[in-house]
Design a protein around this motif. Sequence first.
Motif, PDB file in Angstrom:
ATOM      1  N   SER A  63       0.901  -1.240   0.087  1.00 48.21           N
ATOM      2  CA  SER A  63      -0.152   0.152  -0.039  1.00 48.21           C
ATOM      3  C   SER A  63       0.869   1.283  -0.100  1.00 48.21           C
ATOM      4  O   SER A  63       2.060   1.261   0.469  1.00 48.21           O
ATOM      5  CB  SER A  63      -0.930   0.156   1.207  1.00 48.21           C
ATOM      6  OG  SER A  63      -1.746  -0.852   1.123  1.00 48.21           O
ATOM      7  N   GLY A 110      -8.075   2.113  -4.654  1.00 50.92           N
ATOM      8  CA  GLY A 110      -8.416   2.954  -3.566  1.00 50.92           C
ATOM      9  C   GLY A 110      -9.383   3.885  -4.183  1.00 50.92           C
ATOM     10  O   GLY A 110      -9.520   4.124  -5.350  1.00 50.92           O
ATOM     11  N   THR A 132      -5.157   6.402  -0.581  1.00 53.08           N
ATOM     12  CA  THR A 132      -4.153   5.457  -0.146  1.00 53.08           C
ATOM     13  C   THR A 132      -4.751   4.058  -1.144  1.00 53.08           C
ATOM     14  O   THR A 132      -5.926   3.709  -0.954  1.00 53.08           O
ATOM     15  CB  THR A 132      -4.295   4.962   1.395  1.00 53.08           C
ATOM     16  OG1 THR A 132      -4.233   5.969   1.872  1.00 53.08           O
ATOM     17  CG2 THR A 132      -3.828   3.585   1.595  1.00 53.08           C
ATOM     18  N   VAL A 133      -3.652   3.565  -1.841  1.00 54.04           N
ATOM     19  CA  VAL A 133      -4.087   2.235  -2.789  1.00 54.04           C
ATOM     20  C   VAL A 133      -3.344   1.202  -2.415  1.00 54.04           C
ATOM     21  O   VAL A 133      -2.449   1.238  -1.699  1.00 54.04           O
ATOM     22  CB  VAL A 133      -3.586   2.794  -4.206  1.00 54.04           C
ATOM     23  CG1 VAL A 133      -4.515   3.951  -4.566  1.00 54.04           C
ATOM     24  CG2 VAL A 133      -2.205   2.968  -4.582  1.00 54.04           C
TER      25      VAL A 133
END
Length: 763
Positions: free
Chosen positions: A574, A604, A626-627
Amino acid sequence: MRIRSHPDRPAPRRRRLIAVATAGALALGGGVIAVAPAQAADEPLEINLVTVNDFHGRIEAAAPVGGIAALAKAVDGIRSTNDRTVFAAAGDMIGASTFTSFIQQDLPTIDTLNDAGLEVSAAGNHEFDKGWLDLRDRVQDAADWEYIAANVFLKGTQETALSESWVKDFGDVSVGFIGAVTEELPSLVSPGGITELDVRPIVASVNGAADRLTDGNAANGEADVLVLLIHEGAANTSYAAVTDSSAFAQIVSGASPKINAIVSGHTHLAYNHEVPYAGDTGQRPVISSGQYGEKFSNMVIQVDPATKTVLSMDNTVYDMYVGTTPQYPVPADDPILAKVNVAKAEAAVQGGVELGKITADFNRAKLAAGTENRGGESTLGNFVADAQLWSARRTDPATQIAFMNPGGLRADMAFAPDGVLTYKEAADVQSFANTLVTLTLTGDQIRQALEQQWQPAGAQRPFLKLGISKGFEYAFDPAAAPGSRILRMTLDGVDIDPAASYRVVANSFLSTGGDNFGAIGQGTNKRDTGQVDLESMVAYMAEVKTATPDYAQRSIGATLPAPAGAQGYEVGSSFDIALSSLDFSTTEPRATTVDVTIGGKPAGTSAIDNTLPTAISDVNGKATVTVTVPEGITGTAKFGTPVQVPLTVTTPRGTSIEIPVTVFERADSSTLGIPSKFLAKRNSSVQFTTIVVAEKGTVVTGEVTISDGDEVIATATLTAKDRGIVKVKLPALDRGVHKLSVSYGGSDTVKPSESPTFPVLVW
């Protein structure tokens, strides 16, 4: 009274008789301008210098703009009480004008300024909007005043293109005016229009002119009082802005002490300062009257006629309106007002023609304060680019991309009241009458042009956002170093090839490198389509009939962290992405959320912060997302092999832009550690067998670490030939229970793992 210009220029024609009266004072606006009556020979000679700047063809009155008739009335009021009056300007009297003047080639402005008795003006950058030849052969011929510029030369010569100075005699005292235009002129007008000219440093040029006006040689047009009319100005209205280390302050400090006053413009600000200098009065006025004829200045100059010494220079800036109340009411039968009304009537006929319909507002970008943001993507800029691409293809079908400079958009196109787009409304948007030019750029030159939106170091202008045509998209990193901000460019979804050639259209201003877009100016195979930008809009609207804004962003900002490893971003990891330029800034429907996919899989989402910027930039519509790199991305099943996949940013308003990222996946592993003895005598040998197996038979390599509780007691390295098994002889173990385990550190192809704990009793 005698009027003299630089010897190589004819004296200007005069079409007015200056009224002379002996009144001692005239009430003007909120105060009284005191002027001297006829004076005895031993009394100081009093001269009134009335100045304006950046008029831009605002001949009509609309608070706070006074209009030319009221301005002429104010000037005539001063002349009527003192025949020793000069009406002068600091440039940009024409160009970027309102429709009434623009549609008639600014002739209504020139004609009424002639009637108002304008006598001399510095050349501004907008006087060159249609090129040097237009200024020389049409504008200067129509104008009764003299345009002067000491720092503009015929290319490769020591001859100024315009007169460097102009002198007016009042009996035994002469006032000399020296002109100068901003050194940024080549980036503010179409370079193709001034190819015959050199723009040279201001300070050296005006100081040379000052020396010639005071060298005792009558052929040079000697003057006792020197005034610099300069089309350059302070960055703000503070005293510091004319005395600090800025470019304009350096001009102020570098100007010869022979120059008694500086009348400036260009930045459209009103200020009235006195700066210490080594001249007669010890204080030199540095002034500007703002913009559009909203204000004017009156400088009262006292000169000792015997010694020709300047005794004082007292400047006052006056408002044409106080609130909505005009300070110089114009009677209905005023002859200048009559000319304005004729010009308005003619413009109304030409401007009232319907071009088509619009379904909503087309806007320029805005800042939080409501002022224009030339650094923001806009529905209007993109729409104009679309229209110009369509129009260029009529004569050059191979054209693929259009660019539009934000400074060429002078008004919004409002839906109100009825969705009708008239000729005047379209003309208010594009008022410079640039032609469309097609040219060839390499993909790398396109990248360079986009980089140049940030403007070169030292440029006075901040970030300038190009409008771009539909089908061309790019992503940029606003936090990256200059030259490396552009992350990706595509045309109809296909990556721009740096080495390939693309056919581009831009207006004639941009096509020759205007606004410091030098990469566009380097284009080859240039072809002037002969289509004026406004005419192309007229034709485009005739084609589409009804235009609807495109609410999709054609570029976005994205700042990604560097991958943790050399191979890219690992599946399952992440990280945060800082996104910007996700939304427009005025009446467009808001984009409230943003989604990110990686390799086509959801990664995300976030809300969008639509707080408008306070400084010129392209950061409107921000989000931090946030991915997590999803599993199952096509191409990553071959463990450890990096693959490039699209990271796609989308909003509900149609924005969808891809940025290539490299991702990889490692095989899962399992680790087991087995001691050779579970009961051992103290100081006996214990061997620990480590077994690491990976998903789908992936080869295991890397480090293993054997621990006794929290203490590392041994390490080993697995190589490909070990097939995941390594035996380690442990160091001597003390008496007691030892909790042994092994951890595998992983590799580029295999994930880390840990074994269960095995107890060993040593006795």
